[in-house]
Scaffold this active site. Structure first.
Site, PDB file in Angstrom:
ATOM      1  N   ASP A   1     -21.805   9.306 -28.571  1.00 29.08           N
ATOM      2  CA  ASP A   1     -21.260   9.579 -29.880  1.00 29.08           C
ATOM      3  C   ASP A   1     -20.476  10.885 -29.912  1.00 29.08           C
ATOM      4  O   ASP A   1     -20.131  11.387 -30.969  1.00 29.08           O
ATOM      5  CB  ASP A   1     -22.365   9.620 -30.927  1.00 29.08           C
ATOM      6  CG  ASP A   1     -22.694   8.225 -31.385  1.00 29.08           C
ATOM      7  OD1 ASP A   1     -23.782   8.020 -31.900  1.00 29.08           O
ATOM      8  OD2 ASP A   1     -21.847   7.333 -31.213  1.00 29.08           O
TER       9      ASP A   1
ATOM     10  N   ASP B   1      -3.351   8.272  -1.332  1.00 27.91           N
ATOM     11  CA  ASP B   1      -3.703   7.211  -0.384  1.00 27.91           C
ATOM     12  C   ASP B   1      -5.134   6.745  -0.651  1.00 27.91           C
ATOM     13  O   ASP B   1      -5.419   5.557  -0.767  1.00 27.91           O
ATOM     14  CB  ASP B   1      -3.572   7.796   1.036  1.00 27.91           C
ATOM     15  CG  ASP B   1      -3.979   6.832   2.132  1.00 27.91           C
ATOM     16  OD1 ASP B   1      -3.581   5.647   2.057  1.00 27.91           O
ATOM     17  OD2 ASP B   1      -4.697   7.253   3.065  1.00 27.91           O
TER      18      ASP B   1
ATOM     19  N   HIS C   1       0.821  -1.224   0.000  1.00 29.39           N
ATOM     20  CA  HIS C   1       0.000   0.000   0.000  1.00 29.39           C
ATOM     21  C   HIS C   1       0.855   1.275   0.000  1.00 29.39           C
ATOM     22  O   HIS C   1       0.715   2.112  -0.897  1.00 29.39           O
ATOM     23  CB  HIS C   1      -1.006  -0.046   1.142  1.00 29.39           C
ATOM     24  CG  HIS C   1      -1.705   1.252   1.392  1.00 29.39           C
ATOM     25  ND1 HIS C   1      -2.522   1.841   0.458  1.00 29.39           N
ATOM     26  CD2 HIS C   1      -1.669   2.103   2.457  1.00 29.39           C
ATOM     27  CE1 HIS C   1      -2.974   2.990   0.953  1.00 29.39           C
ATOM     28  NE2 HIS C   1      -2.463   3.170   2.159  1.00 29.39           N
TER      29      HIS C   1
ATOM     30  N   HIS D   1       3.704   6.807   5.430  1.00 24.76           N
ATOM     31  CA  HIS D   1       2.493   7.498   5.894  1.00 24.76           C
ATOM     32  C   HIS D   1       1.657   6.739   6.910  1.00 24.76           C
ATOM     33  O   HIS D   1       0.907   7.338   7.654  1.00 24.76           O
ATOM     34  CB  HIS D   1       1.625   7.971   4.712  1.00 24.76           C
ATOM     35  CG  HIS D   1       0.732   6.922   4.122  1.00 24.76           C
ATOM     36  ND1 HIS D   1       1.118   6.121   3.089  1.00 24.76           N
ATOM     37  CD2 HIS D   1      -0.535   6.548   4.438  1.00 24.76           C
ATOM     38  CE1 HIS D   1       0.128   5.298   2.775  1.00 24.76           C
ATOM     39  NE2 HIS D   1      -0.891   5.541   3.581  1.00 24.76           N
TER      40      HIS D   1
ATOM     41  N   GLU E   1       0.614   5.584  12.575  1.00 29.73           N
ATOM     42  CA  GLU E   1      -0.733   5.160  12.945  1.00 29.73           C
ATOM     43  C   GLU E   1      -0.807   3.662  13.247  1.00 29.73           C
ATOM     44  O   GLU E   1      -1.467   3.252  14.193  1.00 29.73           O
ATOM     45  CB  GLU E   1      -1.714   5.503  11.820  1.00 29.73           C
ATOM     46  CG  GLU E   1      -3.143   5.490  12.322  1.00 29.73           C
ATOM     47  CD  GLU E   1      -4.160   5.744  11.228  1.00 29.73           C
ATOM     48  OE1 GLU E   1      -3.760   6.099  10.116  1.00 29.73           O
ATOM     49  OE2 GLU E   1      -5.353   5.582  11.515  1.00 29.73           O
ATOM     50  N   ASP E   2      -0.151   2.859  12.443  1.00 32.87           N
ATOM     51  CA  ASP E   2      -0.359   1.407  12.540  1.00 32.87           C
ATOM     52  C   ASP E   2       0.779   0.615  13.165  1.00 32.87           C
ATOM     53  O   ASP E   2       0.696  -0.602  13.260  1.00 32.87           O
ATOM     54  CB  ASP E   2      -0.619   0.834  11.129  1.00 32.87           C
ATOM     55  CG  ASP E   2      -1.887   1.395  10.515  1.00 32.87           C
ATOM     56  OD1 ASP E   2      -2.746   1.869  11.287  1.00 32.87           O
ATOM     57  OD2 ASP E   2      -2.019   1.370   9.285  1.00 32.87           O
TER      58      ASP E   2
HETATM   59 MN    MN Z   1      -2.852   4.614   3.847  1.00 34.03          MN
END
Ligand code: MN
Length: 727
Positions: free
Chosen positions: A264, A142, A51, A75, A79-80
């Site tokens: 068209d 993102d 990711h 990024h 957070e993770d």
């Molecule tokens: Mn992300």
């Protein structure tokens, strides 16, 4: 779309790019992120690091700088994973840390209800943008990758994410001029929001693909051969463009175009070296093909609000097939495709600084507006409003062009020129003719604002209902916010009481504060007086809170009898039954002094902010004005006439259930379009039993029209039932 991104892809891209990158910093960022995310998986089952790699790759394609690429790789670590911003700062420097921190903060949204969460999200995004625009560019990349891989998420998550993407991220990408990202976000979101219509348009495009490609190729060759012996600095670049699925859908449902008119329609783009060559190229193509009248637009001399520049024209090709031609320089092309990102992609050669400033000015404007509005839901609506892609361009008497959203009024124009001009507005002339303040401006008109000489002249409260732009509303609100609090309280109280009376809400005085309890909280009001004051200066819009209060009242107080009495369909807009000098859509009120009735001979007076007030020709007030013979005053009296009949339009929803088949949505749309019924909103989805459900909300002139349309819809092949929705 869910490619296995690798660091090798990134390195290769960097090595083949002529832009300078700090490769070792990027590789170190990757290694750091890969280690931090080790063992984590995406919903797709792929290793998590794919990711951040994908986000970095998207940003690389946009031509963003080293720090942005590093921040993209990092990024999600704060957070993770256990990594802190401080660690990122020590290892990669202040800039990268600030960008990672900005993106991380955007993701941490407190859990309110969905709408409040959205508003809060937007607020944060705007703040982040004003600090460093790169934060939002990373966030857009993102979101783009998350949308590309949305199929791995649970269904409910898909809809919510798609909804947010369509309402917030795509409009922001549009506003920043990032066409590619905007179109991909829209198409992906549309795919989840209305899968049925999406696959239908996709299918039809597929059927016509070969034909379309042949047509474009032949047009390109024709133009190129004509250009060959002309005097161009470099051979012009010519390419064909396929319109995005969502833009085709929008054209169908918003502009009510038939299928033929859209699929068209081909688009060809010509890119040349200089502005002069743009106009030369235009002359040549108009000589080769017959231009369709009124389809020429010069966005070079008057750029769109998001700084887009090009010449647009529509011409007739072989066999009378119309196609659009866009002509621009490479410089304009960079702005059209990359928008604000072009600042990083082409650092030299293009003067971006003022374009950057203008874009950031918009961000600041939105933030300011948010500060004068206490209503959290209002903010989301406001931002979407100001982001509407269709702009109009109006001229000042000095010949300066001003671009505004569609439906902007004289008031919006005045406030755009200058805050003080807005406050002091007493009237306006369009192309030399007097118009009411709620007159809706159109592209190409010249608008002159008449102002008062009184130093303390301020806006009228009713202007809040007339103004279309966030900018004007916020300036009007802040004027009243600063004005007398006592007056705001009194005005707010009266206005609320009036609404209560209108909706038959009867709450005992001593229960009122409790009844309004959560609304006070929602709007940050400590007391009932604060609440009244906010209504008074327009920070709280009654039209926004009344539906909720009605519901609440119904639950707490209302008896069944009362409910029956008030259960009627609410008219959307009742025409006033008055025509004045070709202006049909303006606020009209009938004066109390002479109470005109249909059939009376009447005149209209352009009031300050209340539209037109209608008097009889024998009215003493009118006769007195005639006697005074003051030219300035007389200029505000105008001829008006009664219309033949009074019409009432209702908003209604229908549900069509039909056997799922290709062409169904188009057939339904064709019936509605043919009946000239404006569709306000529509959606369709597959039902479990294999049938399809199509819902549309539209404006209907009356039950007769509804009946006849329902009959026509029933005759469409495969339609099982057509019902009026019960909501
Ligand atoms: Mn992300």
């Amino acid at each position: 779309m869910d490619t296995e991104y690798t660091i090798d892809m990134i390195i290769q891209k960097i090595l083949t790019d002529d832009k300078q990158y700090d490769l070792s910093k990027i590789i170190t960022s990757y290694e750091f992120a890969a280690k931090a995310h080790e063992g984590q998986k995406r919903s797709s089952g792929q290793p998590y690091i794919i990711h951040p790699l994908a986000v970095a790759y998207i940003l690389l394609e946009l031509g963003m700088d080293t720090d942005t690429i590093c921040a993209a790789l990092l990024h999600d670590v704060v957070e993770d994973t256990p990594v802190t911003t401080e660690e990122v700062r020590k290892k990669f420097g202040q800039d990268v840390a600030m960008l990672v921190d900005g993106v991380t903060k955007l993701n941490q949204v407190p859990m309110f209800n969905k709408e409040e969460q959205q508003a809060e999200n937007v607020r944060k995004m705007m703040l982040a943008m004003s600090q460093d625009i790169r934060v939002i560019i990373i966030k857009l990349a993102d979101r783009l990758h998350n949308m590309r891989t949305l199929k791995f998420r649970p269904g409910i998550k898909q809809r919510n994410t798609a909804h947010e993407t369509m309402n917030i991220y795509a409009p922001i990408a549009h506003r920043l001029g990032m066409r590619g990202i905007k179109e991909e976000l829209e198409d992906l979101a549309f795919h989840y929001l209305d899968p049925f219509a999406y696959s239908e348009i996709e299918h039809i495009l597929e059927l016509k693909k070969k034909e379309r490609e042949e047509f474009i190729t032949s047009i390109k060759e024709t133009i190129a051969s004509r250009f060959r012996d002309q005097d161009f600095e470099k051979p012009p670049h010519i390419d064909g463009r396929v319109k995005s699925i969502y833009s085709i859908y929008k054209k169908m449902f918003v502009s009510h175009k038939s299928i033929e008119e859209i699929y068209d329609r081909y688009a060809v783009r010509i890119i040349v070296s200089t502005v002069g060559e743009c106009y030369n190229a235009l002359g040549l193509v108009h000589d080769m093909f017959r231009p369709i009248p009124n389809r020429f637009k010069d966005y070079i001399s008057t750029p769109k609000a998001n700084m887009y520049q090009s010449l647009h024209t529509t011409v007739l090709g072989k066999m009378g097939i119309p196609f659009e031609i866009q002509i621009r320089t490479w410089d304009m092309h960079a702005t059209a495709e990359y928008g604000i990102a072009a600042h990083w992609k082409y650092k030299e050669g293009i003067s971006h600084s003022d374009k950057m400033d203008q874009r950031l000015a918009w961000v600041r404007q939105v933030i300011e507006a948010q500060q004068t509005s206490d209503d959290v839901e209002e903010i989301v609506r406001i931002i979407k409003n100001d982001l509407a892609p269709e702009d109009i361009v109006v001229m000042t008497p000095m010949g300066d062009s001003v671009s505004l959203p569609v439906d902007s009024t004289v008031i919006d124009f005045a406030y755009r020129i200058h805050t003080q001009i807005g406050h002091k507005t007493v009237g306006a002339k369009i192309d030399g003719k007097l118009v009411p303040l709620d007159y809706k401006l159109k592209t190409g008109q010249i608008c002159e604002i008449m102002t008062s000489n009184e130093p303390d002249k301020g806006p009228n409260r009713s202007w809040l209902n007339i103004a279309r732009t966030n900018e004007a509303k916020s300036k009007i609100r802040s004027w009243f916010k600063k004005a007398n609090r006592e007056e705001n309280i009194a005005v707010g109280k009266t206005a609320l009481e009036k609404e209560f009376k209108h909706f038959k809400i009867r709450v005992p005085e001593d229960e009122l504060e409790e009844f309004l309890g959560d609304d006070l909280k929602r709007h940050n009001c400590m007391t009932l007086e604060d609440f009244y004051a906010s209504i008074g200066y327009g920070g709280i819009m009654l039209s926004k809170i009344m539906p909720r209060l009605q519901d609440k009242y119904k639950k707490l107080y209302r008896t069944d009898e009362e409910e029956k009495e008030t259960a009627v369909i609410k008219p959307v807009r009742k025409s006033s039954g008055i025509i004045l000098d070709k202006i049909e859509d303006c606020t009209v009120k009938f004066s109390q002094c002479c109470n005109p009735l249909p059939g009376d001979e009447i005149v209209g007076f352009i009031t300050r902010g209340h539209g037109i007030s209608v008097h009889t020709v024998n009215c003493t007030n009118y006769l007195a004005a005639v006697k005074r013979n003051d030219p300035e005053e007389l200029a505000r009296w105008m001829d008006v006439q009664w219309t033949d009949s009074e019409q009432t339009s209702l908003q209604t929803s229908i549900e069509v259930i039909a056997l799922d088949r290709v062409g169904l949505v188009f057939d339904i749309a064709a019936v509605l379009t043919e009946a000239r019924i404006p569709i306000i909103h529509s959606s369709s989805r597959k039902l479990k039993n294999g049938n399809a459900l199509f819902e549309a909300t539209m404006t209907i002139a009356g039950t007769d029209q509804l009946k006849s349309v329902v009959e026509k819809l029933k005759h469409i092949k495969g339609v099982v039932s057509v019902e009026r929705a019960r909501t």
